[in-house]
Design an enzyme around this catalytic site. Structure first.
Site, PDB file in Angstrom:
ATOM      1  N   TRP A 130       0.878  -1.012   0.068  1.00 20.26           N
ATOM      2  CA  TRP A 130      -0.082  -0.088  -0.022  1.00 20.26           C
ATOM      3  C   TRP A 130       0.976   1.153   0.060  1.00 20.26           C
ATOM      4  O   TRP A 130       1.843   1.226   0.746  1.00 20.26           O
ATOM      5  CB  TRP A 130      -0.838   0.048   1.342  1.00 20.26           C
ATOM      6  CG  TRP A 130      -1.481   1.243   1.278  1.00 20.26           C
ATOM      7  CD1 TRP A 130      -2.700   1.713   0.497  1.00 20.26           C
ATOM      8  CD2 TRP A 130      -1.168   2.571   2.056  1.00 20.26           C
ATOM      9  NE1 TRP A 130      -2.981   3.195   0.953  1.00 20.26           N
ATOM     10  CE2 TRP A 130      -1.999   3.490   1.734  1.00 20.26           C
ATOM     11  CE3 TRP A 130      -0.403   2.771   3.222  1.00 20.26           C
ATOM     12  CZ2 TRP A 130      -1.987   4.866   2.250  1.00 20.26           C
ATOM     13  CZ3 TRP A 130      -0.311   3.971   3.718  1.00 20.26           C
ATOM     14  CH2 TRP A 130      -1.339   5.091   3.412  1.00 20.26           C
TER      15      TRP A 130
ATOM     16  N   ASP B  61      -6.922  -4.710  10.095  1.00 18.39           N
ATOM     17  CA  ASP B  61      -6.265  -3.386   9.866  1.00 18.39           C
ATOM     18  C   ASP B  61      -7.107  -2.149  10.601  1.00 18.39           C
ATOM     19  O   ASP B  61      -7.982  -1.782  10.004  1.00 18.39           O
ATOM     20  CB  ASP B  61      -6.014  -2.956   8.614  1.00 18.39           C
ATOM     21  CG  ASP B  61      -5.180  -1.845   8.262  1.00 18.39           C
ATOM     22  OD1 ASP B  61      -4.660  -1.485   9.346  1.00 18.39           O
ATOM     23  OD2 ASP B  61      -5.202  -1.205   7.031  1.00 18.39           O
TER      24      ASP B  61
ATOM     25  N   ASP C  78     -12.396   6.477   6.413  1.00 13.52           N
ATOM     26  CA  ASP C  78     -11.273   5.431   6.826  1.00 13.52           C
ATOM     27  C   ASP C  78     -10.725   5.638   8.198  1.00 13.52           C
ATOM     28  O   ASP C  78      -9.563   6.163   8.316  1.00 13.52           O
ATOM     29  CB  ASP C  78     -10.493   5.606   5.635  1.00 13.52           C
ATOM     30  CG  ASP C  78      -9.230   4.440   5.812  1.00 13.52           C
ATOM     31  OD1 ASP C  78      -9.475   3.582   6.345  1.00 13.52           O
ATOM     32  OD2 ASP C  78      -7.997   4.844   5.631  1.00 13.52           O
TER      33      ASP C  78
ATOM     34  N   LYS D 109      -6.993   2.676  -2.570  1.00 21.24           N
ATOM     35  CA  LYS D 109      -7.755   3.288  -1.655  1.00 21.24           C
ATOM     36  C   LYS D 109      -8.604   4.398  -2.324  1.00 21.24           C
ATOM     37  O   LYS D 109      -8.262   4.864  -3.758  1.00 21.24           O
ATOM     38  CB  LYS D 109      -6.585   3.990  -0.740  1.00 21.24           C
ATOM     39  CG  LYS D 109      -7.078   4.727   0.326  1.00 21.24           C
ATOM     40  CD  LYS D 109      -6.174   5.150   1.370  1.00 21.24           C
ATOM     41  CE  LYS D 109      -6.478   5.659   2.601  1.00 21.24           C
ATOM     42  NZ  LYS D 109      -5.677   5.624   3.671  1.00 21.24           N
TER      43      LYS D 109
ATOM     44  N   GLU E  79      -3.027  -3.127  -2.450  1.00 24.54           N
ATOM     45  CA  GLU E  79      -4.232  -2.366  -1.780  1.00 24.54           C
ATOM     46  C   GLU E  79      -4.431  -0.919  -2.119  1.00 24.54           C
ATOM     47  O   GLU E  79      -3.711  -0.096  -2.147  1.00 24.54           O
ATOM     48  CB  GLU E  79      -3.761  -2.205  -0.186  1.00 24.54           C
ATOM     49  CG  GLU E  79      -4.770  -1.580   0.606  1.00 24.54           C
ATOM     50  CD  GLU E  79      -4.396  -1.769   1.955  1.00 24.54           C
ATOM     51  OE1 GLU E  79      -3.394  -2.036   2.495  1.00 24.54           O
ATOM     52  OE2 GLU E  79      -5.286  -1.555   3.187  1.00 24.54           O
TER      53      GLU E  79
ATOM     54  N   HIS F 255     -11.589   1.641   2.779  1.00 22.69           N
ATOM     55  CA  HIS F 255     -11.200   2.319   1.828  1.00 22.69           C
ATOM     56  C   HIS F 255     -12.238   2.745   0.742  1.00 22.69           C
ATOM     57  O   HIS F 255     -11.852   2.930  -0.357  1.00 22.69           O
ATOM     58  CB  HIS F 255      -9.998   1.674   1.154  1.00 22.69           C
ATOM     59  CG  HIS F 255      -8.737   1.744   2.100  1.00 22.69           C
ATOM     60  ND1 HIS F 255      -7.529   1.336   1.509  1.00 22.69           N
ATOM     61  CD2 HIS F 255      -8.702   1.979   3.239  1.00 22.69           C
ATOM     62  CE1 HIS F 255      -6.708   1.565   2.359  1.00 22.69           C
ATOM     63  NE2 HIS F 255      -7.298   1.938   3.613  1.00 22.69           N
TER      64      HIS F 255
ATOM     65  N   ASP G 286     -10.335   3.659  10.846  1.00 23.70           N
ATOM     66  CA  ASP G 286      -9.686   2.445  11.409  1.00 23.70           C
ATOM     67  C   ASP G 286     -10.104   2.179  12.856  1.00 23.70           C
ATOM     68  O   ASP G 286      -9.361   1.943  13.564  1.00 23.70           O
ATOM     69  CB  ASP G 286      -8.068   2.589  11.057  1.00 23.70           C
ATOM     70  CG  ASP G 286      -7.846   2.599   9.659  1.00 23.70           C
ATOM     71  OD1 ASP G 286      -7.833   1.384   9.097  1.00 23.70           O
ATOM     72  OD2 ASP G 286      -7.219   3.622   9.112  1.00 23.70           O
TER      73      ASP G 286
ATOM     74  N   HIS H 202      -8.370  -6.349   4.304  1.00 27.81           N
ATOM     75  CA  HIS H 202      -8.037  -5.623   5.667  1.00 27.81           C
ATOM     76  C   HIS H 202      -9.375  -5.378   6.385  1.00 27.81           C
ATOM     77  O   HIS H 202      -9.861  -4.419   6.051  1.00 27.81           O
ATOM     78  CB  HIS H 202      -7.215  -4.347   5.076  1.00 27.81           C
ATOM     79  CG  HIS H 202      -5.764  -4.478   5.356  1.00 27.81           C
ATOM     80  ND1 HIS H 202      -4.997  -3.557   5.077  1.00 27.81           N
ATOM     81  CD2 HIS H 202      -4.903  -5.909   5.389  1.00 27.81           C
ATOM     82  CE1 HIS H 202      -3.521  -4.057   4.946  1.00 27.81           C
ATOM     83  NE2 HIS H 202      -3.614  -5.341   5.401  1.00 27.81           N
TER      84      HIS H 202
ATOM     85  N   ASP I  23      -9.579  -3.207   1.524  1.00 31.05           N
ATOM     86  CA  ASP I  23      -9.578  -2.696   2.999  1.00 31.05           C
ATOM     87  C   ASP I  23     -10.974  -2.034   3.145  1.00 31.05           C
ATOM     88  O   ASP I  23     -11.339  -1.439   2.478  1.00 31.05           O
ATOM     89  CB  ASP I  23      -8.538  -1.636   3.051  1.00 31.05           C
ATOM     90  CG  ASP I  23      -8.238  -1.101   4.704  1.00 31.05           C
ATOM     91  OD1 ASP I  23      -9.572  -0.771   5.101  1.00 31.05           O
ATOM     92  OD2 ASP I  23      -7.434  -0.972   4.981  1.00 31.05           O
TER      93      ASP I  23
HETATM   94  C1  RNT Z   1      -4.005   2.472   4.676  1.00 32.95           C
HETATM   95  C2  RNT Z   1      -3.720   1.439   4.612  1.00 32.95           C
HETATM   96  C3  RNT Z   1      -2.530   0.406   5.139  1.00 32.95           C
HETATM   97  C4  RNT Z   1      -2.397   0.760   6.364  1.00 32.95           C
HETATM   98  C5  RNT Z   1      -1.157  -0.153   7.210  1.00 32.95           C
HETATM   99  C6  RNT Z   1      -0.676   0.615   8.043  1.00 32.95           C
HETATM  100  O1  RNT Z   1      -4.834   3.259   4.632  1.00 32.95           O
HETATM  101  O2  RNT Z   1      -5.143   0.689   5.082  1.00 32.95           O
HETATM  102  O3  RNT Z   1      -3.096  -1.088   5.115  1.00 32.95           O
HETATM  103  O4  RNT Z   1      -3.364   0.835   7.316  1.00 32.95           O
HETATM  104  O5  RNT Z   1      -0.382  -0.547   6.348  1.00 32.95           O
HETATM  105 ZN    ZN Z   2      -5.231  -1.359   5.044  1.00 31.97          ZN
END
Ligand code: RNT
Ligand code: ZN
Length: 420
Positions: A186, A327, A295, A229, A227, A263, A297, A287, A260
């Site tokens: 990523w 993640d 996003d 986004k 990955e 994302h 997290d 993820h 993810d």
């Molecule tokens: C970032 C991505 C990535 C990170 C990690 C830390 O938006 O989701 O995967 O969260 O690599």
């Molecule tokens: Zn991620």
């Protein structure tokens, strides 16, 4: 609840599920086969050990300052061990390049497998696998906002070399641990404001990735995942590595596509993408995350978003093609609890997805009997999945739902609070 009561509740649940054609004993065995890839970075707010004073960049952020963050590889391993002891099953841990465990001053373009030897030794001891991620952020060479898609030769060369190094490290993990190591890519590259040229940055990214992947490495040991986004903070107008870019890259290069859950647009159902991509693609990396409005997290909870993901994987028989990574990063709560809650919820979601008369429902759907489909899926919502989950935890010598928190609290008192 005592052992006897867990067993009693399970026996009753087993009978109830059997009455609709669900074999809980078989499902408990199926769940055992699932490996989550637990992300190491929840334990230390994505600081890593190579550049501890470097601020977190790349448009991602961790908020909170809960005490007890792991500051050394030893502390992080110790915390992961605690978390793993509260999560039923044998899993994997995913590292990032900045988590190298070495006394040497080494930059990202100089990393070698030996800098991760202590992690491999630890994984062997724990009986787990390791996945990997290159770190294309939180570094002076990413300060321009561009890494692999940079027009600057020196920057490009640095990150391409880093990418090549990650493949060697993931290959080493695969060889040493006897299981494939997923190497996830990523990068944060993009523009805050509207670009004029959207073609060249993407051409540069494509060529840089091809350069990194040039050398053939046996997929028995490692495979790359890419990955994409939608956007990141500070990169709102244009993301070089968008979803379509990486989906196409994965398809044409025989790599995995990483999805993810944070994302995409908040109302987009990511689980709907699995069966579409897998008609053509080799496999997926997930993820699993929880986006709150964006996003963000957040720690994964057992909500409809999660169960849509886990249900799709089970119902569509995709567990062998999908690697389930986590993640999320929250520093406002105990970090070990964060891991435990997110990982246990993901497993619970999978269990709930399995506790369904899937073949019967598929047959009903095929025959146009949507009444049965709706009635049964709704009825299942109040079936005793929790009793099956408790029994699964007990079988794996892991505390049941109402018991694990006390262990984390004790660990906080004994270990985390002494780190100040
Ligand atoms: C970032 C991505 C990535 C990170 C990690 C830390 O938006 O989701 O995967 O969260 O690599
Ligand atoms: Zn991620």
């Amino acid at each position: 609840m005592g052992v006897n009561n867990v067993e009693k509740a399970y026996e009753m649940a087993k009978e109830k599920y059997a009455s609709i054609g669900v074999d809980t004993e078989k499902i408990l065995k199926d769940l055992e086969k699932v490996k989550l890839s637990i992300h190491c970075w929840q334990g230390d707010d994505i600081k890593g050990f190579l550049f501890p004073n470097q601020e977190l960049t790349g448009g991602i952020s961790v908020s909170g300052n809960y005490p007890g963050r792991a500051r050394t590889p030893q502390e992080l391993k110790q915390d992961l061990e605690k978390a793993l002891s509260l999560i039923p099953g044998k899993h994997k841990v995913q590292l990032h390049a900045i988590y190298a465990d070495t006394e040497e001053k080494v930059d990202l373009d100089e990393l070698e497998p030996r800098h991760f030897k202590s992690w491999v030794d630890w994984a062997k001891k724990e009986g787990i696998g390791l996945d990997f991620n290159g770190t294309f952020f939180s570094h002076p060479k990413s300060a321009s906002g561009f890494t692999l898609s940079s027009p600057d030769k020196e920057t490009h060369d640095f990150w391409v070399e880093h990418g090549k190094r990650t493949r060697k490290i993931a290959e080493y993990f695969g060889k040493e641990l006897g299981q494939q190591s997923i190497n996830n890519f990523w990068i944060p590259d993009g523009f805050k404001d509207n670009p004029i040229d959207k073609v060249l940055p993407r051409t540069r990214l494509k060529e840089a990735l091809d350069e990194i992947m040039e050398e053939k490495i046996d997929e028995k040991y490692t495979i790359e995942a890419v990955e994409g986004k939608l956007f990141g903070t500070g990169v709102e107008s244009f993301t070089v590595g968008s979803h379509e870019f990486y989906m196409a890259y994965a398809l044409t290069r025989g790599k995995l596509w990483t999805i993810d859950a944070g994302h995409f647009h908040p109302t987009e159902d990511v689980s709907d993408k699995f069966s579409a991509f897998l008609q053509f693609g080799k496999g997926l990396m997930l993820h699993v995350s929880r986006p709150v409005r964006w996003d963000s997290d957040h720690v994964v909870i057992l909500d409809e978003r999660l169960t849509r993901i886990t249900r799709s994987l089970v119902r569509d028989n995709q567990l062998d093609k999908v690697n389930i990574g986590l993640d999320f990063f929250d520093a406002t709560i105990n970090r070990i609890a964060a891991w435990v809650i997110g990982a246990r919820n993901t497993l619970k979601g999978l269990l709930i997805g399995m506790l369904v008369p899937i073949e019967e429902l598929k047959a009903a759907e095929l025959s146009g009997d949507y009444t049965t489909r709706l009635a049964v899926t709704e009825a299942l919502k109040t079936f005793p999945a929790g009793a099956v989950w408790d029994y699964y935890c007990m079988k794996h010598s892991v505390p049941v739902e109402e018991k694990w928190l006390a262990e984390v609290q004790q660990y906080e008192k004994d270990i985390l609070l002494n780190r100040n």
